[in-house]
Each structure stands twice: as C-alpha cells, then as structure tokens.
Design an enzyme around this catalytic site. Structure first.
Site, PDB file in Angstrom:
ATOM      1  N   CYS A 239      17.291  -5.666  -1.208  1.00 27.45           N
ATOM      2  CA  CYS A 239      17.136  -4.215  -1.055  1.00 27.45           C
ATOM      3  C   CYS A 239      16.920  -3.800   0.390  1.00 27.45           C
ATOM      4  O   CYS A 239      17.575  -2.885   0.901  1.00 27.45           O
ATOM      5  CB  CYS A 239      16.012  -3.694  -1.955  1.00 27.45           C
ATOM      6  SG  CYS A 239      14.343  -4.238  -1.518  1.00 27.45           S
ATOM      7  N   HIS A 292      10.253  -2.122  -3.125  1.00 24.09           N
ATOM      8  CA  HIS A 292      11.677  -1.795  -3.220  1.00 24.09           C
ATOM      9  C   HIS A 292      11.992  -0.597  -2.341  1.00 24.09           C
ATOM     10  O   HIS A 292      11.138   0.270  -2.099  1.00 24.09           O
ATOM     11  CB  HIS A 292      12.061  -1.483  -4.668  1.00 24.09           C
ATOM     12  CG  HIS A 292      13.534  -1.270  -4.869  1.00 24.09           C
ATOM     13  ND1 HIS A 292      14.465  -2.243  -4.586  1.00 24.09           N
ATOM     14  CD2 HIS A 292      14.238  -0.178  -5.293  1.00 24.09           C
ATOM     15  CE1 HIS A 292      15.682  -1.765  -4.840  1.00 24.09           C
ATOM     16  NE2 HIS A 292      15.566  -0.525  -5.266  1.00 24.09           N
ATOM     17  N   HIS A 304      21.374   1.625  -3.558  1.00 24.12           N
ATOM     18  CA  HIS A 304      20.440   0.526  -3.325  1.00 24.12           C
ATOM     19  C   HIS A 304      20.997  -0.772  -3.887  1.00 24.12           C
ATOM     20  O   HIS A 304      21.976  -0.769  -4.630  1.00 24.12           O
ATOM     21  CB  HIS A 304      19.061   0.847  -3.938  1.00 24.12           C
ATOM     22  CG  HIS A 304      19.057   1.022  -5.431  1.00 24.12           C
ATOM     23  ND1 HIS A 304      17.976   0.694  -6.221  1.00 24.12           N
ATOM     24  CD2 HIS A 304      19.993   1.503  -6.304  1.00 24.12           C
ATOM     25  CE1 HIS A 304      18.226   0.976  -7.486  1.00 24.12           C
ATOM     26  NE2 HIS A 304      19.439   1.462  -7.563  1.00 24.12           N
TER      27      HIS A 304
END
Length: 335
Positions: A239, A292, A304
C-alpha cells in the site's frame, strides 16, 4: 623475564595496529556507496530467510515474474513481516552491516525514522555493484522509466533484450537519439532504451511539478497489478510502496511507510479532499496505529493496493473494507 615482557608488548602493539587498521577499513566500508545491480532488490528483515520459492528474487539477475507468479496465496502471505522494502536497478544503497554473503543496507531516497541514510534491510551482496564508473555518470541527465515495465537492450535496434526494468527506474543518459536512449548501467556498460518507455530530465528539479490529478493518473497505470508485501516496483506494490512510488515518479519524495506518511504533509478534513490526497486507516476504528494508505481519486473513491488477496484497484472509501478505520488525510501537493 624482561625479554618476555618486551615480546608481549611488541605482540600487543602489532595486534592493536592490525585491529585499528581493520576497524578503519570496516568503518570506511560502511560509508561506501553501492548500486543495485538487479531489476529490483528485495530487502529482508533478517539475512538468510529465503524459502525455496524465494530464490528467484535473490539471484543476479532476478526473475521477479517467476517469483511472484509461482507463489501461492499462502506463500505470499508468508512474506508479511519478513520483507522490508525494495530498491530499483541503479539506485544507491549504503552497506551498514555484513553477514556472510548477505549485507544490511540503507536504501537511499526512501525516508524513514529508522535510519537517516535510508530504509534498512538485508539483501544478497551479489545483487550489488560498486559501480565506480557508473557513479561518475550520475551528474548527467537521466532517463526515468514511465512504462509499468520496460526493457533495456543490447543494441540500438532494440532487438536483443538485456534486462526488464521497473517503472520509476532512473539511469544516466550517455547519448540521446530520435527513438532511442543510450544509458549507463551499474556493471554492464552502456545499454539502450526505447524513448517511448522513458522521460528525459536534466536533473530531479526538472521533473514538472505535478497536480494531484497527475499523481492519480500515474497510479491508474497499475490497476489490477497484484499486491506484494514490501513491493516497490512495477512487478508489485504494497500500500505505501504504491503511494510512495506514484509521488516519487512525479518528483516528490515522501516517507516510505504509511504510518510515517500519515505524520507529514498537511492535514486535510474529509469534506475538503482533492485528487492526490493520501487517506489513512488505523486499527481501533481509526484511533489506533495506522496500517493502510490509499490515494483519493474523487467522488468518495480511492485508488490503493489493499492486501495479499487482491490487486491495485479503485474502491469507494466507505465500502472498501477500510471505511470504519478512516483516520484522516494528508496533502503533499498544494495547488
């Protein structure tokens, strides 16, 4: 007895001399810069942690497609916590520790509070080159790979493939032609690139200042690319490797990890979000540790690279599986 004492003294002085010389050499070695000599070097949390399936990632040359393509979901999941980051072909690292055939390096231009030199991790030393002649070319204009991946070629006709490169790789330009670029490499002399695969810049400051939408558009090149823990290349991103690389390729260096990205830039309220803003998600319904990051694309959506089970994609923030963990946003581009 006096003779014996003199012998002991002389022996001690000789030992001290060689020890001090060795320490000086070791200290000098720690400060030496090396260059990544493979498409993307994978940095591990500890040396010699390779499984059989990981061997294609630790050779020179590497076989990243074979590595990522042959791992099962469970094998990919087994990388979590064992990998640190990746460093691209031609990029600089500093060796800070050695253990047999493995070295602990700091990857330059990947900011982290863990080491002032760059992001730390272990890698096989065979994937590095001293690259003295290459180092002398670093003040030249450079080619930045803009295709998700691109080939280096042995010949100007681009008919003989040498090495597949990742997006965001930078190599010094030796000569520029209408359709080809001659570039320097860390250990294999001069090679050729198709000009359509790269952008040419005089230096880092020559990269045009992007808009947030520019960074989003860059990210869209990688839709459906499978997730890879610690991934920093066109062969797979995690990520924060995704958000870092999209910004870095547009001339902006941000921290490597999501938890640190969340403490830099300018805080943005959710109702004021713009394309390119980074969105953060944390445990304990957004109040715990950030784990994240995504990038806002507009209309309540983000792009993402979520987790090992999936790929780079665009999701509605609230229904992405992370909505209840929303912890805020940061802006790195002021337009």
């Amino acid at each position: 007895m006096a003779v014996q004492n003199w012998r002991i003294l002389i022996f001690s002085l000789v030992c001290m001399f060689f020890m001090s010389t060795g320490l000086a050499e070791a200290k000098g070695k720690e400060s030496e810069t090396y260059f990544v000599d493979v498409t993307a070097a994978t940095l591990w949390s500890e040396p010699n942690h390779l499984r059989e399936v990981d061997k294609p990632s630790a050779s020179n040359p590497v076989a990243l497609r074979k590595w990522t393509g042959t791992m099962t979901y469970e094998e990919k999941l087994g990388l979590v916590g064992k990998l640190e980051t990746q460093a691209l072909y031609g990029s600089e690292v500093t060796i800070i520790e050695e253990d047999g055939d493995w070295v602990k390096v700091a990857a330059h231009n990947q900011p982290t509070p863990r080491n002032d030199l760059g992001y730390p991790g272990w890698m096989p030393k065979v994937q590095l080159a001293k690259g003295n002649s290459y180092k002398n070319q670093l003040n030249r204009p450079f080619a930045l790979i803009t295709s998700p991946t691109a080939w280096l070629y042995e010949d100007k006709q681009t008919s003989e493939e040498f090495l597949e490169l990742s997006f965001n790789t930078r190599l010094p330009i030796m000569k520029e032609f209408k359709n080809e670029i001659l570039v320097a490499t860390p250990s294999q002399g001069k090679k050729w690139l198709k000009k359509s695969d790269a952008a040419v810049y005089q230096d880092e400051k020559d990269i045009p200042a992007p808009t947030g939408q520019d960074v989003v558009n860059t990210g869209k090149k990688f839709l459906n690319l499978p997730y890879l823990w610690a991934g920093m290349s066109g062969f797979g991103f995690d990520c924060s490797g995704f958000t870092y690389t999209m910004y870095h390729s547009n001339g902006i260096t941000i921290p490597r990890d999501s938890s640190v990205q969340a403490t830099h830039g300018t805080p943005v309220e959710r109702e004021d979000l713009k394309a390119g803003d980074l969105l953060f998600f944390a445990y304990e319904q957004g109040k715990g540790r950030v784990h994240h990051v995504g990038m806002y694309v507009g209309d309540g959506k983000m792009i993402h690279s979520p987790n090992t089970s999936t790929h780079v994609r665009i999701d509605d923030i609230d229904t992405s599986g992370y909505g209840e963990e929303y912890a805020g946003a940061r802006r790195y581009i002021e337009e």
